[in-house]
Design a protein around this motif. Structure first.
Motif, PDB file in Angstrom:
ATOM      1  N   TYR A  65       0.840  -1.198   0.000  1.00  0.00           N
ATOM      2  CA  TYR A  65       0.000   0.000   0.000  1.00  0.00           C
ATOM      3  C   TYR A  65       0.877   1.251   0.000  1.00  0.00           C
ATOM      4  O   TYR A  65       0.685   2.151  -0.814  1.00  0.00           O
ATOM      5  CB  TYR A  65      -0.930   0.005   1.225  1.00  0.00           C
ATOM      6  CG  TYR A  65      -1.595   1.346   1.456  1.00  0.00           C
ATOM      7  CD1 TYR A  65      -2.731   1.708   0.753  1.00  0.00           C
ATOM      8  CD2 TYR A  65      -1.056   2.267   2.354  1.00  0.00           C
ATOM      9  CE1 TYR A  65      -3.326   2.951   0.943  1.00  0.00           C
ATOM     10  CE2 TYR A  65      -1.645   3.505   2.556  1.00  0.00           C
ATOM     11  CZ  TYR A  65      -2.780   3.841   1.844  1.00  0.00           C
ATOM     12  OH  TYR A  65      -3.349   5.074   2.034  1.00  0.00           O
TER      13      TYR A  65
ATOM     14  N   ILE B  34     -13.473   3.020   2.583  1.00  0.00           N
ATOM     15  CA  ILE B  34     -12.294   3.759   3.029  1.00  0.00           C
ATOM     16  C   ILE B  34     -12.732   5.125   3.533  1.00  0.00           C
ATOM     17  O   ILE B  34     -13.511   5.817   2.874  1.00  0.00           O
ATOM     18  CB  ILE B  34     -11.276   3.896   1.874  1.00  0.00           C
ATOM     19  CG1 ILE B  34     -10.922   2.507   1.334  1.00  0.00           C
ATOM     20  CG2 ILE B  34     -10.028   4.648   2.343  1.00  0.00           C
ATOM     21  CD1 ILE B  34     -10.187   2.513   0.022  1.00  0.00           C
TER      22      ILE B  34
ATOM     23  N   TYR C 157      -3.888   3.714  10.829  1.00  0.00           N
ATOM     24  CA  TYR C 157      -4.870   3.085   9.962  1.00  0.00           C
ATOM     25  C   TYR C 157      -5.580   2.036  10.804  1.00  0.00           C
ATOM     26  O   TYR C 157      -4.941   1.175  11.420  1.00  0.00           O
ATOM     27  CB  TYR C 157      -4.212   2.392   8.766  1.00  0.00           C
ATOM     28  CG  TYR C 157      -3.532   3.316   7.797  1.00  0.00           C
ATOM     29  CD1 TYR C 157      -4.222   4.363   7.195  1.00  0.00           C
ATOM     30  CD2 TYR C 157      -2.199   3.127   7.453  1.00  0.00           C
ATOM     31  CE1 TYR C 157      -3.599   5.201   6.282  1.00  0.00           C
ATOM     32  CE2 TYR C 157      -1.570   3.956   6.542  1.00  0.00           C
ATOM     33  CZ  TYR C 157      -2.272   4.988   5.962  1.00  0.00           C
ATOM     34  OH  TYR C 157      -1.646   5.810   5.058  1.00  0.00           O
TER      35      TYR C 157
ATOM     36  N   ASP D 286      -7.818  -0.946  10.253  1.00  0.00           N
ATOM     37  CA  ASP D 286      -8.105  -1.770   9.081  1.00  0.00           C
ATOM     38  C   ASP D 286      -8.891  -3.025   9.422  1.00  0.00           C
ATOM     39  O   ASP D 286      -8.812  -3.551  10.530  1.00  0.00           O
ATOM     40  CB  ASP D 286      -6.792  -2.227   8.421  1.00  0.00           C
ATOM     41  CG  ASP D 286      -6.002  -1.112   7.782  1.00  0.00           C
ATOM     42  OD1 ASP D 286      -6.570  -0.034   7.509  1.00  0.00           O
ATOM     43  OD2 ASP D 286      -4.796  -1.327   7.547  1.00  0.00           O
TER      44      ASP D 286
ATOM     45  N   TYR E 153      -9.113  -6.726   7.340  1.00  0.00           N
ATOM     46  CA  TYR E 153      -8.528  -7.489   6.236  1.00  0.00           C
ATOM     47  C   TYR E 153      -9.337  -8.754   6.002  1.00  0.00           C
ATOM     48  O   TYR E 153      -9.933  -9.303   6.931  1.00  0.00           O
ATOM     49  CB  TYR E 153      -7.085  -7.901   6.561  1.00  0.00           C
ATOM     50  CG  TYR E 153      -6.237  -6.789   7.114  1.00  0.00           C
ATOM     51  CD1 TYR E 153      -5.727  -5.801   6.289  1.00  0.00           C
ATOM     52  CD2 TYR E 153      -5.960  -6.718   8.476  1.00  0.00           C
ATOM     53  CE1 TYR E 153      -4.956  -4.768   6.817  1.00  0.00           C
ATOM     54  CE2 TYR E 153      -5.187  -5.697   9.003  1.00  0.00           C
ATOM     55  CZ  TYR E 153      -4.695  -4.726   8.163  1.00  0.00           C
ATOM     56  OH  TYR E 153      -3.936  -3.708   8.685  1.00  0.00           O
TER      57      TYR E 153
ATOM     58  N   ILE F 222      -7.215  -5.412   1.980  1.00  0.00           N
ATOM     59  CA  ILE F 222      -7.879  -4.506   2.901  1.00  0.00           C
ATOM     60  C   ILE F 222      -9.331  -4.365   2.458  1.00  0.00           C
ATOM     61  O   ILE F 222      -9.601  -3.957   1.328  1.00  0.00           O
ATOM     62  CB  ILE F 222      -7.194  -3.128   2.939  1.00  0.00           C
ATOM     63  CG1 ILE F 222      -5.731  -3.263   3.387  1.00  0.00           C
ATOM     64  CG2 ILE F 222      -7.963  -2.168   3.861  1.00  0.00           C
ATOM     65  CD1 ILE F 222      -4.921  -1.975   3.259  1.00  0.00           C
TER      66      ILE F 222
ATOM     67  N   ARG G 284     -10.823   0.552   5.684  1.00  0.00           N
ATOM     68  CA  ARG G 284      -9.746   1.345   6.282  1.00  0.00           C
ATOM     69  C   ARG G 284     -10.318   2.681   6.748  1.00  0.00           C
ATOM     70  O   ARG G 284     -11.015   3.362   5.994  1.00  0.00           O
ATOM     71  CB  ARG G 284      -8.624   1.581   5.288  1.00  0.00           C
ATOM     72  CG  ARG G 284      -7.628   2.654   5.734  1.00  0.00           C
ATOM     73  CD  ARG G 284      -6.354   2.638   4.966  1.00  0.00           C
ATOM     74  NE  ARG G 284      -5.523   1.567   5.544  1.00  0.00           N
ATOM     75  CZ  ARG G 284      -4.304   1.282   5.130  1.00  0.00           C
ATOM     76  NH1 ARG G 284      -3.770   1.949   4.116  1.00  0.00           N
ATOM     77  NH2 ARG G 284      -3.608   0.321   5.700  1.00  0.00           N
TER      78      ARG G 284
ATOM     79  N   GLU H 293      -8.839   6.210   8.818  1.00  0.00           N
ATOM     80  CA  GLU H 293      -7.694   6.895   9.412  1.00  0.00           C
ATOM     81  C   GLU H 293      -8.103   7.487  10.757  1.00  0.00           C
ATOM     82  O   GLU H 293      -9.184   8.049  10.889  1.00  0.00           O
ATOM     83  CB  GLU H 293      -7.195   8.015   8.507  1.00  0.00           C
ATOM     84  CG  GLU H 293      -6.502   7.517   7.263  1.00  0.00           C
ATOM     85  CD  GLU H 293      -5.995   8.636   6.377  1.00  0.00           C
ATOM     86  OE1 GLU H 293      -5.062   8.385   5.603  1.00  0.00           O
ATOM     87  OE2 GLU H 293      -6.540   9.762   6.440  1.00  0.00           O
TER      88      GLU H 293
END
Length: 152
Positions: free
Chosen positions: A20, A42, A120, A122, A124, A133, A136, A138
Motif C-alpha cells: 500500500y 475507506i 490506519y 483496518d 482485512y 484490505i 480502512r 484513518e
C-alpha cells in the motif's frame, strides 16, 4: 507459540501494508488495485480540512489518482503493525508517519515539509488472490507544519 499459518498470515499482511505504502508513494494505481478489495470502504475524513474524503474503493482510487500528483513528494512510513487474526479475517491498527512536500514554500523560499501522524484502523480478508484490505479508517494523531486550510 505461533503456528506456521499465523506466521505466514502476519508476514503476508505486513507485505500488503508495505505494498500500500509503495503504491501510494509511486502513485501506482495498478499496484493499489492489489491492496484493496473492489468493494472496500475507506474513510480518510480524519484529515477533511485538507480534502480527505470517505467512499468506496473506486471513489477513493479516483480521488488519489487526481490528488497525489499535486504534491512534489511524500512518503508513507508504516510501522507498529498490531494485527489480530481470526481465520480468514483480521483487524489491524497500523502507525503511519506521512511527510509531505507542500506545493507552497516557507518564508525563506525553501520547500515546506508537513507531517501527519496517524493510525490506519483496518479490516482485512483473505481472498483467492491473498490478503486484502476490506475497510480502512484513518485516526489522526497530529499534523505539523501545514498552512491553515484555505477553507478553514
Amino acid at each position: 507459540m505461533l503456528s506456521l499459518q499465523e506466521i505466514s498470515d502476519r508476514i503476508e499482511i505486513a507485505m500488503l501494508l508495505d505494498r500500500y505504502a509503495g503504491a501510494i508513494d509511486r502513485i501506482d494505481m495498478a499496484l493499489l488495485d492489489s491492496v484493496f478489495t473492489p468493494d472496500a470502504a475507506i474513510d480518510y475524513t480524519a484529515f477533511a480540512e485538507w480534502g480527505g474524503i470517505a467512499g468506496s474503493y473506486p471513489e477513493i482510487r479516483a480521488w488519489l489518482a487526481a490528488g497525489l500528483p499535486r504534491s512534489p513528494g511524500f512518503q508513507h512510513i508504516v510501522a507498529n503493525k498490531e494485527i489480530a487474526l481470526d481465520g480468514d479475517a483480521a483487524t489491524g491498527r497500523i502507525l503511519c508517519l506521512n511527510p509531505i512536500v507542500l506545493p507552497v514554500a516557507d518564508t525563506d523560499g525553501r520547500p515546506r515539509v508537513g507531517f501527519h501522524g496517524l493510525w490506519y484502523l483496518d479490516r482485512y480478508v483473505r481472498t483467492a488472490a491473498g490478503w486484502r484490505i476490506a475497510a480502512r479508517t484513518e485516526e489522526r494523531c497530529f499534523s505539523h507544519n501545514f498552512p491553515e486550510p484555505a477553507h478553514a
